[in-house]
Design an enzyme around this catalytic site. Structure first.
Site, PDB file in Angstrom:
ATOM      1  N   HIS A  95      -9.992  -4.260   9.158  1.00 30.07           N
ATOM      2  CA  HIS A  95      -9.859  -4.010   7.721  1.00 30.07           C
ATOM      3  C   HIS A  95     -10.262  -5.230   6.884  1.00 30.07           C
ATOM      4  O   HIS A  95     -10.565  -5.091   5.705  1.00 30.07           O
ATOM      5  CB  HIS A  95      -8.412  -3.668   7.374  1.00 30.07           C
ATOM      6  CG  HIS A  95      -8.094  -2.199   7.378  1.00 30.07           C
ATOM      7  ND1 HIS A  95      -8.865  -1.269   6.721  1.00 30.07           N
ATOM      8  CD2 HIS A  95      -7.062  -1.510   7.920  1.00 30.07           C
ATOM      9  CE1 HIS A  95      -8.312  -0.067   6.870  1.00 30.07           C
ATOM     10  NE2 HIS A  95      -7.231  -0.178   7.601  1.00 30.07           N
TER      11      HIS A  95
ATOM     12  N   GLY B 268       2.376   2.216  10.777  1.00 28.75           N
ATOM     13  CA  GLY B 268       2.234   1.524  12.062  1.00 28.75           C
ATOM     14  C   GLY B 268       2.045   0.035  11.805  1.00 28.75           C
ATOM     15  O   GLY B 268       2.636  -0.808  12.469  1.00 28.75           O
ATOM     16  N   ALA B 269       1.215  -0.277  10.826  1.00 32.88           N
ATOM     17  CA  ALA B 269       0.952  -1.673  10.475  1.00 32.88           C
ATOM     18  C   ALA B 269       0.190  -1.701   9.158  1.00 32.88           C
ATOM     19  O   ALA B 269      -0.239  -0.653   8.663  1.00 32.88           O
ATOM     20  CB  ALA B 269       0.121  -2.354  11.561  1.00 32.88           C
ATOM     21  N   MET B 270       0.026  -2.902   8.610  1.00 33.74           N
ATOM     22  CA  MET B 270      -0.615  -3.016   7.300  1.00 33.74           C
ATOM     23  C   MET B 270      -1.513  -4.244   7.262  1.00 33.74           C
ATOM     24  O   MET B 270      -1.113  -5.335   7.663  1.00 33.74           O
ATOM     25  CB  MET B 270       0.483  -3.087   6.219  1.00 33.74           C
ATOM     26  CG  MET B 270      -0.036  -3.242   4.824  1.00 33.74           C
ATOM     27  SD  MET B 270      -1.044  -1.815   4.332  1.00 33.74           S
ATOM     28  CE  MET B 270      -2.188  -2.611   3.219  1.00 33.74           C
ATOM     29  N   GLU B 271      -2.710  -4.024   6.736  1.00 37.09           N
ATOM     30  CA  GLU B 271      -3.779  -5.016   6.824  1.00 37.09           C
ATOM     31  C   GLU B 271      -3.781  -6.061   5.725  1.00 37.09           C
ATOM     32  O   GLU B 271      -4.849  -6.621   5.425  1.00 37.09           O
ATOM     33  CB  GLU B 271      -5.120  -4.278   6.804  1.00 37.09           C
ATOM     34  CG  GLU B 271      -5.501  -3.620   5.453  1.00 37.09           C
ATOM     35  CD  GLU B 271      -5.123  -2.153   5.318  1.00 37.09           C
ATOM     36  OE1 GLU B 271      -4.218  -1.709   6.055  1.00 37.09           O
ATOM     37  OE2 GLU B 271      -5.734  -1.466   4.482  1.00 37.09           O
ATOM     38  N   ASN B 272      -2.645  -6.363   5.092  1.00 36.64           N
ATOM     39  CA  ASN B 272      -2.631  -7.356   4.008  1.00 36.64           C
ATOM     40  C   ASN B 272      -3.519  -8.537   4.353  1.00 36.64           C
ATOM     41  O   ASN B 272      -3.435  -9.080   5.450  1.00 36.64           O
ATOM     42  CB  ASN B 272      -1.221  -7.891   3.797  1.00 36.64           C
ATOM     43  CG  ASN B 272      -0.204  -6.789   3.778  1.00 36.64           C
ATOM     44  OD1 ASN B 272      -0.283  -5.903   2.958  1.00 36.64           O
ATOM     45  ND2 ASN B 272       0.722  -6.827   4.730  1.00 36.64           N
TER      46      ASN B 272
ATOM     47  N   GLU C 171       0.861  -1.175   0.000  1.00 34.36           N
ATOM     48  CA  GLU C 171       0.000   0.000   0.000  1.00 34.36           C
ATOM     49  C   GLU C 171       0.905   1.235   0.000  1.00 34.36           C
ATOM     50  O   GLU C 171       1.853   1.279   0.773  1.00 34.36           O
ATOM     51  CB  GLU C 171      -0.898   0.045   1.229  1.00 34.36           C
ATOM     52  CG  GLU C 171      -1.891   1.208   1.135  1.00 34.36           C
ATOM     53  CD  GLU C 171      -2.962   1.201   2.228  1.00 34.36           C
ATOM     54  OE1 GLU C 171      -2.919   0.342   3.130  1.00 34.36           O
ATOM     55  OE2 GLU C 171      -3.846   2.060   2.148  1.00 34.36           O
TER      56      GLU C 171
ATOM     57  N   HIS D 115      -7.518  -2.639  14.594  1.00 34.64           N
ATOM     58  CA  HIS D 115      -7.661  -1.874  13.341  1.00 34.64           C
ATOM     59  C   HIS D 115      -7.333  -2.752  12.126  1.00 34.64           C
ATOM     60  O   HIS D 115      -8.118  -2.837  11.180  1.00 34.64           O
ATOM     61  CB  HIS D 115      -6.729  -0.663  13.405  1.00 34.64           C
ATOM     62  CG  HIS D 115      -6.768   0.227  12.212  1.00 34.64           C
ATOM     63  ND1 HIS D 115      -7.424   1.437  12.207  1.00 34.64           N
ATOM     64  CD2 HIS D 115      -6.237   0.087  10.969  1.00 34.64           C
ATOM     65  CE1 HIS D 115      -7.282   2.003  11.017  1.00 34.64           C
ATOM     66  NE2 HIS D 115      -6.563   1.201  10.248  1.00 34.64           N
ATOM     67  N   GLU D 116      -6.169  -3.394  12.169  1.00 35.44           N
ATOM     68  CA  GLU D 116      -5.766  -4.202  11.002  1.00 35.44           C
ATOM     69  C   GLU D 116      -6.722  -5.370  10.806  1.00 35.44           C
ATOM     70  O   GLU D 116      -7.074  -5.707   9.686  1.00 35.44           O
ATOM     71  CB  GLU D 116      -4.323  -4.701  11.149  1.00 35.44           C
ATOM     72  CG  GLU D 116      -3.278  -3.613  11.405  1.00 35.44           C
ATOM     73  CD  GLU D 116      -3.395  -2.382  10.515  1.00 35.44           C
ATOM     74  OE1 GLU D 116      -3.844  -2.507   9.363  1.00 35.44           O
ATOM     75  OE2 GLU D 116      -3.044  -1.280  10.990  1.00 35.44           O
TER      76      GLU D 116
HETATM   77  N1  SER Z   1      -3.520   0.791   5.622  1.00 39.25           N
HETATM   78  C1  SER Z   1      -2.625   0.871   6.735  1.00 39.25           C
HETATM   79  C2  SER Z   1      -3.481   1.016   7.957  1.00 39.25           C
HETATM   80  O1  SER Z   1      -4.090   2.005   8.165  1.00 39.25           O
HETATM   81  C3  SER Z   1      -1.662   1.964   6.595  1.00 39.25           C
HETATM   82  O2  SER Z   1      -1.184   2.443   7.774  1.00 39.25           O
HETATM   83  O3  SER Z   1      -3.651   0.131   8.688  1.00 39.25           O
HETATM   84 ZN    ZN Z   2      -6.046   1.333   8.319  1.00 38.80          ZN
END
Ligand code: SER
Ligand code: ZN
Length: 541
Positions: free
Chosen positions: A303, A263-267, A122, A299-300
Site C-alpha cells: 500500500h 486485519g491490518a492498516m497501512e498507515n 480509515e 499487503h500493508e
Molecule cells: N486498508 C486496510 C487494508 O486493506 C483495511 O483493512 O489493509
Molecule cells: Zn488494503
C-alpha cells in the site's frame, strides 16, 4: 454525530479547500487527550466563504484563523461539521480540541486497547481526533508532536521521521515526527503505551538505510514476530525487484493490537495490525496461518505505493487501492510461498466473493452510492477487484501489466485519482481495445460461461462455442457481456498436451496454453491441428 445520508458517485465534487500542511500537538492521556491542530489551508473555490471541517465526538476549545480568535457565535455547528468563516485564499487555522480515548468504543479515531493508545483512521476516523478535511483527495504533510507521561506511555511513535525526543520536567517527555510525503488524513497513526520491540534494518536499492520495528504489547512474545519481520523484508525487496517501488522513509513501524477492527492498516510508516494477522509460532500456527501473516504484511507494505503515494479520489474508488494491492499481494504470495498460495485466493473468490455477489449485499466493485463506506471493505472490493486485474494480466500479459502499474505510479505520484485514470494507463500498454473492460467494475454478479466443444476428426479441428450470461437467473435479462480472457489447454486421453496450430484469435504458447478473449454473448473459436479428440482444460489460473 453520524448521519444516514446517502453519498452518490455522480455527486462527487472536488474539495473547496485543501490542506497543505498539518501540525498536530498531542497532550496524551487515556481519559483526556488534548489535540492542537494547525492547518495551512488554501481555498480552491473562491465562491465558498465558509471552511467546512469534519469532526465527531470532539470537545471544541478554541479556533483561531491567522492568529485571530474566532468567537463561538461566528462558528457554525452542524451534525458532523464545523463551519469556520474564511474569505481568503490562504489561512492558518488553529484549533484546539479535547477527546476522550477511554470512552471511545468505536475502534475508530484514537482509542484505548489494554492500557495503550492506538489509532484507526480509515475510512473516517481522523475526524474523531481533529477537525479536518477528512476525505481521501486532500493530501497534506504532517508534523506531529507528542507530550506524554513516560511512566504511562514508555513507548510513543507516530508515523514519519523522528525529528526529536527529549525529557521534560515532572516525568514527562516530548517527541516529534515529521512526514513530508503528502498523505490523506486516513493514513495518520500514532501508538503510545507499554510495548516491547523487535528491531532490524534493511538497505534499499538506492542505499537508504531503513530501520524496521515491530512493537507488541508486553504480554506477547517477540519471537512470535520473527516471521513477520522476515516477511516485511521480503516484501520490501520484492516490490523493488518486481515493481521498482522503493521505500521512502527512514523508519517502518508495525504495531500489533488485540483490539483492531480490520486485519491490518497501512498507515504511512506505522502499520497497525490485528495481532491475529501478525503473530506466528511453529507450535500453534498452521501453514495457512503463515501464509496469512506473509500476505497481510506484504499487503500493508505494498500500500505504501498503491494507496498511499497514489491514492483514491473518493471512497467509491476504494478498489483502486484495495483491488490493486490485493493483486500485488497475491503475486507476492505466489512468488514467495509458492504457487499453491493461489488456491487460497481462488477459495476466497469462489467461497466468499461469488456468494456475496449472489446475495443481498451484492454491489459493484465501484459502487454508485453508499451510506457508510465502512460497510464496503468487502470481498467484492478486494478479491473481485484483484481478480479483474488478474484477468487483465491474461489479456495484456504480465510484462505489460507490470509496466503499466509502474507507469501509473510514476504519473500520479502524490495524487488522488480514479479507476478511469488507472485503466486509461493500462490501455496504453496494449493495442487491445479495453474500453468495455470497465463493465467489470459496474456490473453486479458472477458471469456464467458455458463452453461447448465439437471435435471434427476429418479435418482435425475443434470448434468451441463459448457463451456468457449471468449466473443468477433474475440478472440474465439485464446482463451485459463482459470482456473475458479464457486461458486454456488441450489434453489427450493419455495425459499429454495437444498443441493446436496458431490462429488469428489466439497465440499458442510453447507449453500449449492459449488465451482467447471473448466479448460477445456468443463466440466461436476454431482450433486446427488437433490430432485427436481432446479434453479441454479451461480457465487455467
Ligand atoms: N486498508 C486496510 C487494508 O486493506 C483495511 O483493512 O489493509
Ligand atoms: Zn488494503
Amino acid at each position: 454525530m453520524s448521519s444516514s445520508q446517502t453519498y452518490y458517485l455522480s455527486e462527487y465534487k472536488r474539495p473547496d479547500f485543501t490542506v497543505h500542511s498539518t501540525q498536530l500537538l498531542f497532550k496524551l492521556g487515556l481519559v483526556t487527550t488534548v489535540v492542537i491542530g494547525e492547518l495551512q489551508i488554501e481555498r480552491l473555490n473562491d465562491s465558498e466563504k465558509i471552511l467546512w471541517l469534519d469532526g465527531e465526538e470532539l470537545t471544541l476549545h478554541t479556533v483561531y484563523v491567522d492568529g485571530n480568535l474566532i468567537p463561538d457565535a461566528s462558528l457554525i455547528s452542524r451534525p458532523g461539521k464545523l463551519g469556520i468563516p474564511c474569505d481568503q485564499s490562504r489561512a492558518l487555522v488553529k484549533i484546539e480540541v479535547a477527546i476522550s480515548p477511554e470512552s471511545n468504543s468505536s475502534l475508530s479515531g484514537l482509542y484505548v486497547s489494554g492500557k495503550s493508545l492506538c489509532t484507526q483512521c480509515e475510512a473516517q476516523g481522523f475526524r474523531r481526533i481533529m477537525y479536518s478535511l477528512d476525505r481521501p483527495d486532500v493530501f497534506s504533510t504532517y508534523d506531529v508532536a507528542l507530550i506524554y507521561d513516560i511512566s504511562q506511555f514508555p513507548v510513543v511513535v507516530a508515523a514519519g521521521h523522528c525529528q526529536e525526543r527529549k525529557s521534560l520536567s515532572h516525568g514527562y517527555a516530548y517527541a516529534r515526527f515529521v512526514d513530508l510525503t503528502p498523505k490523506p488524513t486516513y493514513l495518520f497513526a500514532l501508538i503510545a503505551g507499554y510495548f516491547h520491540t523487535l528491531e532490524s534494518s534493511l538497505t534499499t536499492c538506492d542505499d537508504q538505510l531503513v530501520q524496521l520495528f515491530i512493537h507488541l504489547p508486553v504480554h506477547y512474545s517477540l519471537s512470535q514476530v520473527d516471521f513477520a519481520m522476515d516477511a516485511l523484508k521480503k516484501s520490501m525487496l520484492w516490490d523493488e525487484q518486481v515493481f521498482n517501488c522503493v521505500y521512502d522513509l527512514d523508519a517502518y513501524h508495525i504495531a500489533g493490537f488485540p483490539d483492531f477492527n480490520f486485519g491490518a492498516m497501512e498507515n504511512k510508516g506505522l502499520n497497525i495490525f490485528n495481532t491475529s494477522t501478525l503473530l506466528a509460532d511453529p507450535k500453534i500456527t498452521t501453514d495457512s496461518g503463515y501464509l496469512r501473516v506473509l500476505s497481510v504484511v506484504g499487503h500493508e507494505y505494498f500500500h505504501n505505493w498503491t494507496g498511499n503515494r497514489v491514492g483514491c479520489e473518493n471512497w467509491f474508488q476504494l478498489s483502486l487501492k484495495e483491488g490493486l494491492t490485493t493483486y500485488r499481494e497475491m503475486r507476492f504470495a505466489c512468488d514467495i510461498y509458492g504457487p499453491t498460495a493461489r488456491l487460497d485466493y481462488i477459495q476466497s473468490l469462489v467461497e466468499g466473493q461469488f456468494r456475496e455477489d449472489a446475495g443481498p449485499t451484492a454491489h459493484p466493485v465501484i459502487p454508485d452510492s453508499y451510506q457508510k463506506i465502512e460497510n464496503f471493505y468487502t470481498n467484492t472490493i478486494y478479491t473481485k477487484g484483484s481478480e479483474i486485474l488478474r484477468m487483465l494480466e491474461d489479456i495484456i500479459g504480465r510484462e505489460f501489466i507490470d509496466e503499466g502499474i509502474q507507469r501509473y505510479l510514476k504519473r500520479y505520484d502524490g495524487q488522488a485519482v480514479s479507476m478511469d485514470a488507472f485503466l486509461a494507463t493500462m490501455n496504453e500498454m496494449t493495442s487491445y481495445d479495453l474500453s468495455d473492460f470497465f463493465k467489470w467494475y459496474k456490473q453486479i454478479g458472477t458471469p456464467l460461461v458455458r463452453i461447448q466443444s465439437d471435435y471434427r476428426i476429418h479435418d482435425q479441428s475443434l470448434i468451441l462455442t463459448i457463451t456468457q450470461t449471468a449466473s443468477s437467473i433474475d440478472r440474465r435479462a439485464r446482463y451485459q457481456p463482459l470482456i473475458m480472457p479464457i486461458k486454456a489447454r488441450l489434453w489427450s486421453e493419455d495425459g499429454t498436451v495437444i498443441i493446436p496450430e496458431n490462429n488469428q484469435a489466439c497465440e499458442v504458447a510453447d507449453d500449449g496454453t492459449w488465451v482467447t478473449v471473448v466479448r460477445a454473448p456468443k463466440t466461436e473459436l476454431v482450433l486446427h491441428g488437433v490430432n485427436e479428440k481432446p479434453l479441454l482444460s479451461a480457465f487455467i489460473g
